[in-house]
Design a protein around this motif. Structure first.
Motif, mmCIF file in Angstrom:
data_model
loop_
_atom_site.group_PDB
_atom_site.id
_atom_site.type_symbol
_atom_site.label_atom_id
_atom_site.label_comp_id
_atom_site.label_asym_id
_atom_site.label_seq_id
_atom_site.Cartn_x
_atom_site.Cartn_y
_atom_site.Cartn_z
ATOM 1 N N SER A 190 -19.846 -3.301 -2.839
ATOM 2 C CA SER A 190 -19.988 -2.154 -1.947
ATOM 3 C C SER A 190 -18.607 -1.611 -1.614
ATOM 4 O O SER A 190 -17.602 -2.311 -1.721
ATOM 5 C CB SER A 190 -20.739 -2.535 -0.662
ATOM 6 N N ALA A 191 -18.569 -0.342 -1.228
ATOM 7 C CA ALA A 191 -17.327 0.301 -0.790
ATOM 8 C C ALA A 191 -17.706 1.484 0.080
ATOM 9 O O ALA A 191 -18.734 2.138 -0.159
ATOM 10 C CB ALA A 191 -16.487 0.756 -1.974
ATOM 11 N N SER A 192 -16.879 1.758 1.075
ATOM 12 C CA SER A 192 -17.161 2.925 1.910
ATOM 13 C C SER A 192 -16.948 4.205 1.113
ATOM 14 O O SER A 192 -17.622 5.212 1.352
ATOM 15 C CB SER A 192 -16.282 2.922 3.161
ATOM 16 N N GLU A 193 -16.020 4.139 0.132
ATOM 17 C CA GLU A 193 -15.783 5.307 -0.711
ATOM 18 C C GLU A 193 -15.109 4.893 -2.017
ATOM 19 O O GLU A 193 -14.251 4.018 -2.035
ATOM 20 C CB GLU A 193 -14.900 6.332 0.008
ATOM 21 N N LEU A 194 -15.545 5.494 -3.088
ATOM 22 C CA LEU A 194 -14.883 5.379 -4.385
ATOM 23 C C LEU A 194 -14.425 6.765 -4.808
ATOM 24 O O LEU A 194 -15.215 7.711 -4.781
ATOM 25 C CB LEU A 194 -15.825 4.804 -5.439
ATOM 26 N N ARG A 195 -13.150 6.873 -5.194
ATOM 27 C CA ARG A 195 -12.620 8.116 -5.733
ATOM 28 C C ARG A 195 -12.120 7.856 -7.139
ATOM 29 O O ARG A 195 -11.347 6.919 -7.359
ATOM 30 C CB ARG A 195 -11.457 8.636 -4.873
ATOM 31 N N GLY A 196 -12.589 8.642 -8.097
ATOM 32 C CA GLY A 196 -12.214 8.388 -9.478
ATOM 33 C C GLY A 196 -11.822 9.641 -10.233
ATOM 34 O O GLY A 196 -12.314 10.732 -9.949
ATOM 35 N N GLU A 197 -10.941 9.460 -11.196
ATOM 36 C CA GLU A 197 -10.542 10.514 -12.127
ATOM 37 C C GLU A 197 -10.879 10.052 -13.538
ATOM 38 O O GLU A 197 -10.586 8.917 -13.902
ATOM 39 C CB GLU A 197 -9.039 10.796 -12.025
ATOM 40 N N GLY A 198 -11.486 10.948 -14.321
ATOM 41 C CA GLY A 198 -11.842 10.607 -15.683
ATOM 42 C C GLY A 198 -13.061 9.709 -15.743
ATOM 43 O O GLY A 198 -12.966 8.517 -16.009
ATOM 44 N N LEU A 220 -13.575 -2.365 0.018
ATOM 45 C CA LEU A 220 -14.284 -3.012 -1.091
ATOM 46 C C LEU A 220 -14.820 -4.379 -0.677
ATOM 47 O O LEU A 220 -14.135 -5.161 -0.018
ATOM 48 C CB LEU A 220 -13.327 -3.179 -2.273
ATOM 49 N N CYS A 221 -16.050 -4.667 -1.090
ATOM 50 C CA CYS A 221 -16.655 -5.981 -0.885
ATOM 51 C C CYS A 221 -17.374 -6.378 -2.170
ATOM 52 O O CYS A 221 -18.067 -5.552 -2.781
ATOM 53 C CB CYS A 221 -17.653 -5.947 0.274
ATOM 54 N N GLN A 222 -17.198 -7.631 -2.576
ATOM 55 C CA GLN A 222 -17.905 -8.164 -3.737
ATOM 56 C C GLN A 222 -18.510 -9.509 -3.335
ATOM 57 O O GLN A 222 -17.850 -10.325 -2.692
ATOM 58 C CB GLN A 222 -16.954 -8.361 -4.912
ATOM 59 N N SER A 223 -19.764 -9.735 -3.718
ATOM 60 C CA SER A 223 -20.412 -10.987 -3.348
ATOM 61 C C SER A 223 -21.291 -11.498 -4.475
ATOM 62 O O SER A 223 -21.843 -10.727 -5.259
ATOM 63 C CB SER A 223 -21.250 -10.811 -2.074
ATOM 64 N N THR A 279 -13.160 -9.489 -0.281
ATOM 65 C CA THR A 279 -12.957 -8.184 0.333
ATOM 66 C C THR A 279 -11.520 -7.730 0.110
ATOM 67 O O THR A 279 -10.604 -8.542 -0.033
ATOM 68 C CB THR A 279 -13.247 -8.206 1.848
ATOM 69 N N ALA A 280 -11.327 -6.415 0.066
ATOM 70 C CA ALA A 280 -10.002 -5.827 -0.143
ATOM 71 C C ALA A 280 -10.094 -4.342 0.165
ATOM 72 O O ALA A 280 -11.180 -3.782 0.347
ATOM 73 C CB ALA A 280 -9.521 -6.049 -1.578
ATOM 74 N N GLY A 281 -8.940 -3.701 0.225
ATOM 75 C CA GLY A 281 -8.925 -2.248 0.356
ATOM 76 C C GLY A 281 -9.253 -1.719 1.734
ATOM 77 O O GLY A 281 -9.706 -0.573 1.859
ATOM 78 N N GLY A 282 -9.002 -2.498 2.768
ATOM 79 C CA GLY A 282 -9.274 -2.032 4.121
ATOM 80 C C GLY A 282 -8.063 -1.385 4.768
ATOM 81 O O GLY A 282 -6.984 -1.317 4.188
ATOM 82 N N GLY A 283 -8.266 -0.899 5.987
ATOM 83 C CA GLY A 283 -7.173 -0.326 6.754
ATOM 84 C C GLY A 283 -6.539 0.907 6.136
ATOM 85 O O GLY A 283 -5.353 1.171 6.350
ATOM 86 N N GLY A 284 -7.321 1.661 5.374
ATOM 87 C CA GLY A 284 -6.788 2.877 4.753
ATOM 88 C C GLY A 284 -5.901 2.618 3.550
ATOM 89 O O GLY A 284 -5.260 3.546 3.049
ATOM 90 N N ARG A 285 -5.842 1.365 3.069
ATOM 91 C CA ARG A 285 -5.056 0.999 1.888
ATOM 92 C C ARG A 285 -6.023 0.583 0.786
ATOM 93 O O ARG A 285 -6.380 -0.590 0.655
ATOM 94 C CB ARG A 285 -4.082 -0.132 2.214
ATOM 95 N N PRO A 286 -6.494 1.522 -0.025
ATOM 96 C CA PRO A 286 -7.555 1.224 -0.978
ATOM 97 C C PRO A 286 -7.111 0.289 -2.100
ATOM 98 O O PRO A 286 -5.938 0.257 -2.482
ATOM 99 C CB PRO A 286 -7.913 2.606 -1.540
ATOM 100 N N ALA A 287 -8.077 -0.453 -2.621
ATOM 101 C CA ALA A 287 -7.870 -1.149 -3.881
ATOM 102 C C ALA A 287 -7.813 -0.086 -4.977
ATOM 103 O O ALA A 287 -8.474 0.954 -4.885
ATOM 104 C CB ALA A 287 -9.017 -2.117 -4.137
ATOM 105 N N PHE A 342 -6.010 -4.047 -11.784
ATOM 106 C CA PHE A 342 -6.847 -4.019 -10.581
ATOM 107 C C PHE A 342 -5.992 -4.562 -9.440
ATOM 108 O O PHE A 342 -5.668 -5.754 -9.405
ATOM 109 C CB PHE A 342 -8.093 -4.887 -10.773
ATOM 110 N N ASN A 343 -5.588 -3.689 -8.528
ATOM 111 C CA ASN A 343 -4.743 -4.055 -7.400
ATOM 112 C C ASN A 343 -5.608 -4.184 -6.149
ATOM 113 O O ASN A 343 -6.166 -3.195 -5.678
ATOM 114 C CB ASN A 343 -3.649 -3.012 -7.177
ATOM 115 N N LEU A 344 -5.698 -5.407 -5.613
ATOM 116 C CA LEU A 344 -6.553 -5.684 -4.464
ATOM 117 C C LEU A 344 -5.688 -5.862 -3.221
ATOM 118 O O LEU A 344 -5.160 -6.941 -2.948
ATOM 119 C CB LEU A 344 -7.387 -6.939 -4.722
ATOM 120 N N THR A 345 -5.532 -4.788 -2.466
ATOM 121 C CA THR A 345 -4.725 -4.828 -1.245
ATOM 122 C C THR A 345 -5.480 -5.571 -0.141
ATOM 123 O O THR A 345 -6.668 -5.351 0.072
ATOM 124 C CB THR A 345 -4.402 -3.404 -0.771
#
Length: 203
Positions: free
Chosen positions: A53-61, A92-95, A108-116, A184-187
């Motif tokens: 799950s993710a609150s938002e995914l933004r993608g190009e291509g 981001l959340c993966q389970s 979990t990753a990509g919180g606090g406005g710092r996306p994975a 894949f950068n997991l902040t």
């Protein structure tokens, strides 16, 4: 001529194959394509699915087409393969459930406005839902001619495909067979094993 449009919508990718031709025919065409070198499975998948799950995914291509995920014993699963050249995932959340135990492993990753972030992202999904917006989308393009996504992200000749310049999905929920990426950068990465009453998945 290229079809140009911005299309907002909600899609469940489990229904993807039915939009083109019956699922059994899709599977047959995809397996034949794999045998002829039109596409190749990069690794054997486990017999489990996992949730993302993710609150938002933004993608190009963005590209999307039918695919097959295969287990070590040869069991095949028809999936919707989605490719994104560059992606950002917020919150981001993966389970995944631990077989035979009341436990769930979550990442979990990509919180606090710092996306994975990811490049050359490929996802084999059985279900996907959220509020989606595409720019310059082409629907029902021959999957073998897709060129907007990661390198070589395309399906067998004569099968359904689609591509878009950009995709944004909010409130993303996905059930997948596999994920792979060039990078894949997991902040803010956190991994937890939850047991008992706390053993809950991302959704």
């Amino acid at each position: 001529m290229q079809e140009r449009s911005d299309i907002p919508g909600r899609t469940r990718w489990r229904r993807f194959a039915a939009l083109a031709i019956p699922a059994t025919a899709v599977a047959g065409a995809i397996v034949l394509g794999m045998a002829n070198g039109a596409m190749a499975a990069s690794f054997a998948v486990s017999g489990q699915t996992f949730k993302v799950s993710a609150s938002e995914l933004r993608g190009e291509g963005f590209v999307q087409y039918g695919g097959v995920a295969q287990e070590v014993d040869g069991t095949r699963h028809v999936v919707a393969t989605t490719g994104i050249r560059r992606a950002q995932l917020f919150d981001l959340c993966q389970s995944v459930r631990v077989p035979g135990a009341p436990a769930v492993i979550t990442l979990t990753a990509g919180g606090g406005g710092r996306p994975a972030t990811a490049t050359d992202l490929l996802i084999d999904a059985e279900e996907l839902e959220g509020e989606a917006r595409f720019t310059n989308i082409q629907i029902n393009r021959d999957a073998s001619t897709l060129e907007g996504g990661p390198e070589n992200a395309k399906g067998p000749r004569g099968t359904f495909g689609q591509q878009a310049d950009t995709v944004t999905i909010t409130n993303l929920r996905q059930v997948a067979r596999s994920t792979q990426a060039g990078t894949f950068n997991l902040t803010g990465l956190k991994l937890k094993v939850k047991t008992g009453a706390a053993a809950k998945e991302c959704f």
